[in-house]
Structure formats: C-alpha cells, structure tokens
Design an enzyme around this catalytic site. Structure first.
Site, PDB file in Angstrom:
ATOM      1  CG  HIS A 157      -2.079  -0.981   1.097  1.00 51.75           C
ATOM      2  ND1 HIS A 157      -2.877  -1.348   2.154  1.00 51.75           N
ATOM      3  CD2 HIS A 157      -2.540  -1.685   0.025  1.00 51.75           C
ATOM      4  CE1 HIS A 157      -3.784  -2.232   1.748  1.00 51.75           C
ATOM      5  NE2 HIS A 157      -3.589  -2.460   0.467  1.00 51.75           N
TER       6      HIS A 157
ATOM      7  CB  CYS B 123       8.577  17.866  -8.383  1.00 48.52           C
ATOM      8  SG  CYS B 123       9.536  16.385  -8.776  1.00 48.52           S
TER       9      CYS B 123
END
Ligand code: OAD
Length: 230
Positions: free
Chosen positions: A107, A134
């Site tokens: 996950h 980013c």
C-alpha cells in the site's frame, strides 16, 4: 525439506509501537471516514485535508520504534531456509527499521512521495503541502503521498500472487480482513497451511487452519520460535 512462507501484516502489528490501527474509533479521523480521506477523489476535492492526514502519520514515525513482533519477523527471515516474503499493508517503516529485507509494502510508504507530473518517487520525511515543488522536475503542486488509495491498484501484485502460489505457509498478522485484495490472499493459497495471529477474530478468520489470539508483540515471537523448531 525447505518450506516457503508468505507473511501478510496489517496495522495490528504496529499497534503496540504506538500507531493507531485504521478501524479504531469506528474508523473515523476528525469525523471523516478513513475511506473518505484515502481516495484519489478526496485528494482532488480537498488536498489540504488529505495532506494533513498523511503529514500527521508521517511525523508520528519519528516517535515510534519497531516492537518485538517486527523484530521477530526480521529474525525469522534470517533463519528461514526456504523462500521468505513479508507483504505489509502498513505504510509505516517499522518492518524496514527492524531489519526485514524481503519486504513488499503493497500500500505504499509514508516516507515516500510521488510526483504525478514527472512520475518520480522520492524519499520524504517532512510535511508535504500543495506549495511544495518537485525536487526533480520543479513542478509545483503535483506531489502526493506515495500511498495506494482506495480504488487504486496495490503495488507488487504479480510478485505476491506468484509467492502465494508456491507457499507452504501463509500467515496473516494484525489485519482485519476488511480491505481487498489483501483480505483475499488466504483464499488464494489452498495448498498452504494458513495461520492467523490477531488479538481478535478477523472477518476472514474462518479460512485459516490455525489461530493465535493475543497481542502481536507476545504471539509473534512465540509463534516464530515454534515454526523455526518444527
Ligand atoms: P485495521 O485497522 O482494519 O485492523 C487492525 C487489525 O489489527 C484488527 O483485526 C485488530 O484486531 C488487530 N490488532 C489490533 N491491535 C493488535 C495487537 N496489538 N496485536 C495483534 N492484532 C492487533 O487494519 P488493516 O487490516 O491493516 O489501507 O487495514 C487494511 C488497510 O485498510 C490498510 O492498509 C489501509 C486501511 O484503510 C490503505 O490505506 C489503502
């Protein structure tokens, strides 16, 4: 003869380290159902709220340590002669810090982020907001937690199904059996001896051959010693 083992862990293994399980408090977080915070739709609708949920969980990792159950699985891996695979639904890093190596975080991970602009995944230990840029492509606002949300495909499914096909033991620890595909793994390895370790019965308990009921920090080390000696 060498035996192969697949171990699936859920939030219950980290509970005694101080991390809340998902379905404590009726599964609510600040009056939101967990399922309503952990979706791509929730992130599109209210990214600040979703970031806050994961920021709190990420920061909490600074305050917790692996417990005896995480450590026992790392020791078991070192001593195990056949194939060993630890699959965790947990997004904390306690298995890794305990020393587990053959580990798949199906996950995703709290300490990883994903830029949906350039597709890079990067380590991240701090808060994440819509204003972050980013570090790779410099686009602002396209960073998200590297977490598999409801409705998204969990990671490493091919590797996991392959290991389930060939395992002699399947062991589920501290997982409630609410969330698929992980909840269905127990039905995908009919050839295996299936063991459940949990402080209570789960939704899928009836599919297991053997139950160990009690806190993971006590049950897992005892079970690990037993299986190594068997
Ligand atoms: P849950 O919160 O649904 O279940 C935790 C399980 O751990 C329950 O079965 C408890 O009985 C058990 N438990 C609690 N404390 C324990 C202890 N000290 N020792 C042993 N067992 C204990 O957590 P998960 O099953 O991991 O997904 O939830 C599965 C997924 O749902 C999570 O990975 C997450 C969540 O929404 C995503 O975020 C995609």
């Amino acid at each position: 003869m060498k035996k192969n083992i697949v171990i699936l862990t859920g939030a219950g293994i980290s509970a005694e380290s101080g991390l809340k399980t998902f379905r404590d408090n009726n599964g609510l977080w600040e009056n939101h159902r967990v399922e309503d915070v952990a979706t791509p739709e929730a992130f599109a609708r209210n990214p600040e709220l979703v970031h806050r949920f994961y920021n709190l969980r990420r920061l909490q990792l600074n305050e917790v340590e692996p417990n005896a159950a995480h450590k026992a699985l790392a020791e078991l891996e070192k001593a195990w002669q056949g194939d060993f695979l630890l699959v965790s639904q947990n997004v904390d890093d306690l298995h890794k810090r305990a020393g587990s190596k053959k580990l798949l975080n199906m996950h995703g991970q709290l300490r990883s982020i994903w830029c949906t602009s350039c597709d890079a995944k990067m380590n991240w230990e701090n808060e994440l907001t819509q204003t972050n840029e980013c570090p790779r492509c410099r686009v602002k606002g396209d960073l998200r937690p590297d977490i598999v949300w409801f409705g998204e495909m969990p990671y490493y499914m091919d590797e996991i199904y392959e290991a389930l096909n060939f395992c002699d033991y399947f062991v589920a620890i501290g997982t409630s059996g609410n969330v698929y595909p992980a909840a269905g793994f127990v039905q995908m390895c009919p050839q295996a001896h299936k063991i459940e370790i949990n402080k209570d019965a789960s939704l899928v308990s009836s599919y297991f051959d053997e139950q160990w009921i009690g806190p993971a920090s006590e049950q897992v080390p005892t079970w690990a010693r037993k299986i190594l000696n068997s």
